[in-house]
Design a protein around this motif. Structure first.
Motif, PDB file in Angstrom:
ATOM      1  N   PHE A  90       0.827  -1.203   0.000  1.00 38.40           N
ATOM      2  CA  PHE A  90       0.000   0.000   0.000  1.00 38.40           C
ATOM      3  C   PHE A  90       0.867   1.261   0.000  1.00 38.40           C
ATOM      4  CE2 PHE A  90      -2.377   3.278   2.375  1.00 38.40           C
ATOM      5  CZ  PHE A  90      -3.436   3.431   1.496  1.00 38.40           C
ATOM      6  N   LEU A  91       1.915   1.274   0.837  1.00 38.76           N
ATOM      7  CA  LEU A  91       2.820   2.419   0.864  1.00 38.76           C
ATOM      8  C   LEU A  91       3.546   2.581  -0.458  1.00 38.76           C
ATOM      9  CD1 LEU A  91       4.408   2.274   4.427  1.00 38.76           C
ATOM     10  CD2 LEU A  91       2.986   4.080   3.477  1.00 38.76           C
ATOM     11  N   GLY A  96       5.438   5.640  -3.561  1.00 38.91           N
ATOM     12  CA  GLY A  96       6.494   5.237  -4.477  1.00 38.91           C
ATOM     13  C   GLY A  96       7.709   4.679  -3.762  1.00 38.91           C
ATOM     14  N   VAL A  97       8.724   4.385  -4.547  1.00 35.02           N
ATOM     15  CA  VAL A  97       9.927   3.762  -4.007  1.00 35.02           C
ATOM     16  C   VAL A  97      10.683   4.730  -3.100  1.00 35.02           C
ATOM     17  CG1 VAL A  97      12.143   2.723  -4.609  1.00 35.02           C
ATOM     18  CG2 VAL A  97      10.126   2.189  -5.955  1.00 35.02           C
ATOM     19  N   LEU A 102      12.293   6.318   2.390  1.00 35.75           N
ATOM     20  CA  LEU A 102      12.278   7.306   3.466  1.00 35.75           C
ATOM     21  C   LEU A 102      11.640   6.728   4.722  1.00 35.75           C
ATOM     22  CD1 LEU A 102      12.778  10.198   4.443  1.00 35.75           C
ATOM     23  CD2 LEU A 102      10.508  10.761   3.594  1.00 35.75           C
ATOM     24  N   VAL A 103      10.540   6.020   4.560  1.00 35.48           N
ATOM     25  CA  VAL A 103       9.883   5.384   5.709  1.00 35.48           C
ATOM     26  C   VAL A 103      10.817   4.363   6.343  1.00 35.48           C
ATOM     27  CG1 VAL A 103       7.984   3.857   6.382  1.00 35.48           C
ATOM     28  CG2 VAL A 103       7.542   5.804   4.905  1.00 35.48           C
ATOM     29  N   GLY A 104      11.523   3.584   5.527  1.00 35.91           N
ATOM     30  CA  GLY A 104      12.483   2.616   6.058  1.00 35.91           C
ATOM     31  C   GLY A 104      13.614   3.288   6.804  1.00 35.91           C
ATOM     32  N   VAL A 109      16.319   4.691  11.931  1.00 38.10           N
ATOM     33  CA  VAL A 109      16.834   5.724  12.834  1.00 38.10           C
ATOM     34  C   VAL A 109      16.091   5.705  14.155  1.00 38.10           C
ATOM     35  CG1 VAL A 109      16.994   8.234  13.157  1.00 38.10           C
ATOM     36  CG2 VAL A 109      17.730   7.199  11.010  1.00 38.10           C
ATOM     37  N   SER A 110      14.780   5.584  14.135  1.00 37.63           N
ATOM     38  CA  SER A 110      14.026   5.563  15.385  1.00 37.63           C
ATOM     39  C   SER A 110      14.325   4.299  16.185  1.00 37.63           C
ATOM     40  CB  SER A 110      12.532   5.673  15.116  1.00 37.63           C
ATOM     41  OG  SER A 110      12.045   4.510  14.495  1.00 37.63           O
ATOM     42  N   HIS A 111      14.531   3.180  15.506  1.00 36.60           N
ATOM     43  CA  HIS A 111      14.841   1.923  16.195  1.00 36.60           C
ATOM     44  C   HIS A 111      16.218   1.998  16.853  1.00 36.60           C
ATOM     45  CE1 HIS A 111      14.445  -2.297  17.076  1.00 36.60           C
ATOM     46  NE2 HIS A 111      15.651  -2.507  16.575  1.00 36.60           N
TER      47      HIS A 111
END
Length: 115
Positions: A90-91, A96-97, A102-104, A109-111
């Motif tokens: 869905f994302l 798009g790629v 960016l989400v990855g 970074v947050s992890h």
């Protein structure tokens, strides 16, 4: 040298509590980094019938999707469940790629900042 324990006690390096804490931290750090779920996959039939307390709707949905035939797949040491696969698709369609990358990156970074 001295160490400060989680409860605030200051102890010497050769204290048994420091050694036990270091061994525990070493064993769990590998699992926490990859969020490995042991025995991921199909649950035994006796666990499928009853819904134990503490299970989220997402885990229930994952289990039903696995029962319908959606596959579990591995990304490195992490098991990717069907709900996450559907969310990734869905994302990919929506942003798009580049957006998916960016989400990855934000997830990594947050992890890593939670350590």
């Amino acid at each position: 040298m001295v160490r400060i324990l989680a409860n605030g006690d200051i102890v010497q390096d050769d204290d048994p509590r420091v050694r036990a804490n270091a061994q525990h931290r070493e064993n769990t750090s590998r699992q926490e980094f990859f969020n490995v779920v042991p025995n991921a996959g199909r649950a035994p039939p006796q666990q499928q019938a009853a819904r134990p307390r503490g299970r989220s709707p997402f885990s229930e949905l994952n289990q039903q999707l696995v029962n319908m035939g959606f596959p579990l797949w591995n990304l490195g040491n992490q098991v990717v469940e069907p709900v996450m696969s559907i969310l990734l698709l869905f994302l990919l369609m929506m942003v798009g790629v580049r957006g998916l990358l960016l989400v990855g990156l934000i997830y990594v970074v947050s992890h890593l900042s939670q350590r």
